[in-house]
Write a protein that holds these residues in place. Structure first.
Motif, PDB file in Angstrom:
ATOM      1  N   LEU A 246       0.826  -1.201   0.000  1.00  0.00           N
ATOM      2  CA  LEU A 246       0.000   0.000   0.000  1.00  0.00           C
ATOM      3  C   LEU A 246       0.862   1.254   0.000  1.00  0.00           C
ATOM      4  CD1 LEU A 246      -2.889   1.091   0.168  1.00  0.00           C
ATOM      5  CD2 LEU A 246      -2.666   1.062   2.659  1.00  0.00           C
ATOM      6  N   GLY A 247       0.586   2.126  -0.963  1.00  0.00           N
ATOM      7  CA  GLY A 247       1.309   3.380  -1.060  1.00  0.00           C
ATOM      8  C   GLY A 247       2.590   3.312  -1.857  1.00  0.00           C
ATOM      9  N   GLU A 248       3.091   2.094  -2.089  1.00  0.00           N
ATOM     10  CA  GLU A 248       4.316   1.931  -2.880  1.00  0.00           C
ATOM     11  C   GLU A 248       3.996   1.559  -4.326  1.00  0.00           C
ATOM     12  OE1 GLU A 248       7.275  -0.567  -1.208  1.00  0.00           O
ATOM     13  OE2 GLU A 248       7.228   0.402   0.772  1.00  0.00           O
ATOM     14  N   ASN A 249       3.203   0.543  -4.511  1.00  0.00           N
ATOM     15  CA  ASN A 249       2.782   0.135  -5.850  1.00  0.00           C
ATOM     16  C   ASN A 249       1.340  -0.376  -5.847  1.00  0.00           C
ATOM     17  OD1 ASN A 249       3.194  -2.203  -4.425  1.00  0.00           O
ATOM     18  ND2 ASN A 249       4.706  -3.061  -5.814  1.00  0.00           N
ATOM     19  N   PHE A 250       0.622  -0.049  -4.787  1.00  0.00           N
ATOM     20  CA  PHE A 250      -0.757  -0.527  -4.649  1.00  0.00           C
ATOM     21  C   PHE A 250      -1.606   0.514  -3.923  1.00  0.00           C
ATOM     22  CE2 PHE A 250      -3.898  -2.760  -1.904  1.00  0.00           C
ATOM     23  CZ  PHE A 250      -4.743  -3.206  -2.918  1.00  0.00           C
TER      24      PHE A 250
END
Length: 275
Positions: A246-250
């Motif tokens: 979450l927040g990185e690539n999702f």
């Protein structure tokens, strides 16, 4: 010769400049604190087994009784700020030197500097943003069957729900390329603990055209249904185990009947992660 993967867009300079600004702010705060700190340097010592405190001011040693707790505390805090300030100044100087020598644009200009007859045989590692996006969008794939799907986005893509169509239309309006239900191979843990590879179809695979980073966007549209919530939690767990963080690539959005998806929430996600 093997094909060469495109280099992602450079983000070092942007991150370094942001960090320099952050350091500058903290340095100014520390300097202000030190300007108003008491004079002298705190020096502890042990005499006859007892801790004693002294303060050096202009080379003169002054005894501080234990009862002068406030002064001892302020001088100790002053010393800490001095050490932190020294380190932060070194960090800032290091980053400033890095930016003087770091020139990623020079590498990108190599292709343009070559003779045209040689360029004809060369595939550049640094395509323009338009070229990169066009190549990303040209990828062909087979998603899930859309038989019975009657909704169509502004891009002409069939959608299963109004909320997904809202997201797709907002992505298009913001210039964010996306793939609807693009297949991903993931490891899935069965109830008996065995791991098998399955094909998963997240709602959207999005591309940030500025950073060239991909994000999976999943929308959970029935969060007032207990069985659906259990499935959503399981899916989130699978995604995390397969490197979608979450927040990185999702990213994800959700809604219930009493709290439908808000266009402002969609736009916040787009502005924070995708443009």
């Amino acid at each position: 010769m093997n094909s060469v993967t495109y280099l992602p867009a450079d983000c070092v300079r942007e991150c370094a400049l942001k960090r320099i600004d952050e350091l500058r702010t903290v340095i100014e705060v520390l300097e202000n604190h030190l300007d108003h700190a008491p004079e002298g340097a705190l020096c502890p010592s042990v005499s006859h087994g007892k801790l004693q405190w002294h303060c050096f001011v202009n080379g003169v040693k002054k005894y501080l009784p234990q009862s002068d707790y406030a002064c001892i505390r302020e001088l100790a805090q002053k010393r800490y700020y001095e050490l932190v300030l020294e380190d932060l100044r070194k960090q800032r100087a290091t980053l400033e030197r890095l930016l003087q020598d770091y020139a990623p644009d020079d590498c990108e200009g190599i292709y343009a500097s070559m003779r045209p007859e040689i360029q004809n045989f060369v595939k550049t590692m640094f395509p323009t943003c338009e070229e990169f996006v066009a190549a990303w969008k040209s990828v062909r794939y087979r998603g899930k069957s859309l038989e019975g799907a009657s909704l169509v986005s502004v891009d002409g893509v069939k959608m299963r729900s109004k909320s997904e169509m809202m997201i797709a239309n907002a992505l298009s309006a913001s210039g964010v390329p996306y793939r609807y239900e693009f297949p991903h191979k993931m490891n899935w843990r069965d109830a008996d603990g065995r791991v098998r590879q399955v094909k998963v179809f997240p709602d959207f695979m999005c591309l940030n055209p500025r950073t060239r980073q991909e994000f999976v966007w999943e929308h959970f549209g029935m969060m007032d249904d207990a069985d659906y919530v259990c499935g959503a939690i399981e899916k989130l767990d699978v995604y995390e185990r397969n490197g979608l963080l979450l927040g990185e690539n999702f990213v994800f959005t959700m809604e219930t009947k009493s709290h439908p998806l808000d266009s402002r929430r969609i736009q916040r996600v787009i502005e924070r992660f995708l443009i």
